[in-house]
Design a protein around this motif. Structure first.
Motif, PDB file in Angstrom:
ATOM      1  N   VAL A   1      36.081  45.329  34.081  1.00 14.47           N
ATOM      2  CA  VAL A   1      37.443  45.461  34.663  1.00 14.47           C
ATOM      3  C   VAL A   1      37.798  44.313  35.564  1.00 14.47           C
ATOM      4  N   TRP A   2      39.161  43.657  35.007  1.00 15.99           N
ATOM      5  CA  TRP A   2      39.223  42.252  35.467  1.00 15.99           C
ATOM      6  C   TRP A   2      40.528  42.528  36.309  1.00 15.99           C
ATOM      7  N   ASP A   3      40.835  41.701  37.284  1.00 18.35           N
ATOM      8  CA  ASP A   3      41.868  41.583  37.971  1.00 18.35           C
ATOM      9  C   ASP A   3      43.027  40.439  37.304  1.00 18.35           C
ATOM     10  N   LEU A   4      44.200  40.804  36.726  1.00 19.41           N
ATOM     11  CA  LEU A   4      44.947  40.002  35.812  1.00 19.41           C
ATOM     12  C   LEU A   4      45.356  38.732  36.714  1.00 19.41           C
ATOM     13  N   ASN A   5      45.830  38.835  37.983  1.00 20.94           N
ATOM     14  CA  ASN A   5      46.301  38.020  38.721  1.00 20.94           C
ATOM     15  C   ASN A   5      45.348  37.085  39.216  1.00 20.94           C
ATOM     16  N   GLN A   6      44.291  37.287  39.643  1.00 19.48           N
ATOM     17  CA  GLN A   6      43.155  36.758  40.333  1.00 19.48           C
ATOM     18  C   GLN A   6      42.174  36.084  39.410  1.00 19.48           C
ATOM     19  N   GLN A   7      42.504  36.661  38.128  1.00 18.63           N
ATOM     20  CA  GLN A   7      41.329  36.207  36.965  1.00 18.63           C
ATOM     21  C   GLN A   7      39.946  36.149  37.352  1.00 18.63           C
ATOM     22  N   GLN A   8      39.358  37.520  37.989  1.00 18.65           N
ATOM     23  CA  GLN A   8      38.105  37.568  38.183  1.00 18.65           C
ATOM     24  C   GLN A   8      37.619  39.120  37.983  1.00 18.65           C
ATOM     25  N   ILE A   9      36.363  39.320  38.082  1.00 16.90           N
ATOM     26  CA  ILE A   9      35.725  40.773  37.603  1.00 16.90           C
ATOM     27  C   ILE A   9      35.974  41.580  38.636  1.00 16.90           C
ATOM     28  N   ILE A  10      36.244  42.805  38.603  1.00 21.31           N
ATOM     29  CA  ILE A  10      36.224  43.851  39.597  1.00 21.31           C
ATOM     30  C   ILE A  10      35.145  44.775  39.618  1.00 21.31           C
TER      31      ILE A  10
END
Length: 554
Positions: free
Chosen positions: A375-384
């Motif tokens: 699962v990724w954060d679209l704005n921060q471009q990192q893995i959640i």
């Protein structure tokens, strides 16, 4: 004159020395004879001198003659003695030379014996090699005979194979004709049923019109406040095509067929919400956009940056974003307005098979061959989050009926339900099928999904309870591609998917009845159909195959 060998030269020199030695021996013999004669004359002279001492004059004359003779003999003897000394020296030299030559001859003899041994050994080796050569020739002849026999058998087998192929192609042609006839028969039955339903709807409309109270529009008091469009009787009887109150059009013919450049295989298709553009994921490292006008597709733009095939795509039209999952271990997000790559998500260790927008397009979900669901954060471009199903993920789908939940289909035959709100990395629930899951498709307005299974069946599932609702299959339906994608009509009436023989099968979603078979052929597909996508209006179907061809059906 032929050149003499070293041995012949030595023998010739020895013969010449032997001849000279014989001559020397003759000189020595002559010298010895002269010495004897000189001694004899000296003795005679002494005897005569002793016997006749009185006769002085006579003796003197004889003595003078004898002395002269003796002196001549003495000179000859001196010369012979000098010659003898010279000859003796030459004899010694010749003897020395003979000794040296004898030693050389002995060495040459030894060397010659060595050479004889080597030659004998080489002769033995040569005879052995000749025997081996004869044996090899015999073996080659046997091999040649075997080769001729095998060639004859191969020729016979090729002839039999040709006959079998001809029979096979004839059987395949007969089978294809029978299947086409069966498809035509089924399509005719479907058309008859479709016509019957239309006639029933028309009859119901007529009955409703006849039972409704008649209004005199010319004399009615509402005429002044409202305006009405008068519809002719024949126009009222017509049923408009397309989506009308939950009504989807059943396809029957291919209206256009195009090749998407060098797209290789078409892995995924996605219409925009207007149906004016079709997005195409290909095996050629790119996503293509084509405009849909007058029932035809026209190239418009391409989205590049992926280094390998793009397996799945998804659209976020409110933000103008296009999402692609690639075999280069990356996930790409492009701007649909200018085709630029907005961001690249890296974190997977192997091919990414699927990626979707999630949680009101604020996040991404992805899965692939590395047996992880991220699962990724679209704005921060990192893995959640990292979920660990422990098996390859073939497809993902958002499940908005349950907040923050999504579904994934895997090669271990299981469907998993994940909740992004939990701290646990394990699935909330799961359901196991008979074979691996190839793709997932949501049923509109039902909270249910359809899973395409590798055992050539499709199953309708209620993920809330993980219960099976319906199953869809057909005798001639076969699909071999790992990522074959099915689709459901916009109003949830029909289910469509492609097969490995180029046909497209359409089932009634509620009754599980196979409604239509869109046959391969001149105007259809001649390669396995991998992906299908229903037009948002419900009146067209797009399909892509393994050769890069895209067909539009209506």
């Amino acid at each position: 004159m032929a050149e003499l060998s070293f041995r012949d030269t030595i023998l010739l020199n020895l013969r010449e020395k032997h001849i000279r030695q014989q001559q020397i021996e003759k000189y020595i013999s002559s010298y010895n004879e002269l010495s004897s004669a000189y001694s004899l004359l000296s003795l005679k002279y002494a005897t005569k001198q002793n016997l006749n001492p009185q006769n002085g004059e006579g003796i003197s004359i004889e003595q003078s003659a004898a002395e002269r003779q003796l002196k001549a003999l003495t000179d000859i003897l001196s010369k012979l003695q000098g010659s003898n000394n010279l000859l003796e020296e030459k004899v010694k030299e010749h003897e020395t030379t003979i000794d040296e030559l004898t030693k050389s001859n002995e060495a040459l003899t030894k060397e010659n014996n060595t050479f004889k041994i080597v030659i004998e050994s080489n002769d033995i080796m040569l005879r052995n090699q000749e025997e081996d050569l004869l044996n090899e020739r015999a073996a080659m002849k046997l091999l040649s005979d075997d080769y001729i026999e095998v060639s004859l058998r191969a020729t016979m087998l090729n002839e039999e194979l040709s006959r079998s192929r001809a029979e096979y192609f004839a059987i395949v042609e007969q089978f294809t004709n029978l299947k086409l006839k069966e498809a035509d028969r089924m399509n005719a039955e479907v058309d008859i049923e479709f016509e019957r339903q239309n006639l029933k709807k028309i009859a119901n409309i007529h009955e409703a019109i006849s039972n409704s109270p008649k209004i005199d529009l010319l004399n009615s008091s509402v005429h002044s406040a409202c305006s009405f469009e008068m519809i002719a009787e024949d126009e009222r009887n017509q049923i408009p095509m397309g989506s009308l109150g939950g009504f989807d059009v059943l396809m029957s013919e291919c209206v256009s067929k195009t090749t998407c450049g060098d797209a290789f295989e078409i892995l995924d298709l996605r219409w925009d919400h207007t149906g004016d553009a079709l997005y195409i994921a290909s095996g050629n490292k790119a996503v293509f956009k084509q405009l849909f006008k007058s029932e035809r597709l026209f190239p418009c733009a391409s989205f590049n940056k992926a280094k390998k095939a793009v397996n799945r795509i998804d659209l976020c039209e409110d933000k103008g974003l296009l999402l692609g999952a690639s075999n280069d271990f990356c996930i790409y997000v492009w701007n649909t307005s200018n085709q630029t790559c907005r961001s690249t998500f890296t974190g997977h260790q192997q091919d990414v098979f699927s990626a979707k927008f999630f949680d009101d397009n604020k996040k991404l979900i992805s899965g692939g061959r590395d047996k992880l669901v991220k699962v990724w954060d679209l704005n921060q471009q990192q893995i959640i989050r990292n979920f660990t199903p422990g098996t390859t993920c073939n497809d993902l789908i958002d499940f908005p009926d349950m907040n923050s939940c999504f579904l994934s289909g895997h090669q271990n035959k299981k469907l998993y339900l994940w909740d992004d709100r939990t701290s646990d990395s394990q699935a909330v629930s799961s359901y196991e099928f008979e074979d691996k899951i190839r793709s997932l498709s949501a049923v509109p307005c039902s909270g249910e999904i359809v899973c395409e299974i590798a055992d050539d069946t499709l199953t309708r599932i209620d993920p809330r309870y993980m219960t099976e609702k319906r199953s869809y299959s057909a005798e001639q339906y076969k699909s071999l591609h790992t990522l074959t994608k099915c689709c459901i009509s916009p109003n949830g009436n029909y289910l469509a998917t492609g097969s490995s023989n180029g046909n497209i099968f359409i089932w009634n979603l509620d009754s599980s009845k196979m409604e239509k078979v869109l046959s391969c052929g001149k105007n259809g597909h001649d390669k396995p159909v991998i992906s299908v996508a229903w037009h948002p209006n419900g009146n067209y179907l797009a399909s892509g195959d393994a050769k890069g061809n895209i067909c539009i059906w209506r």
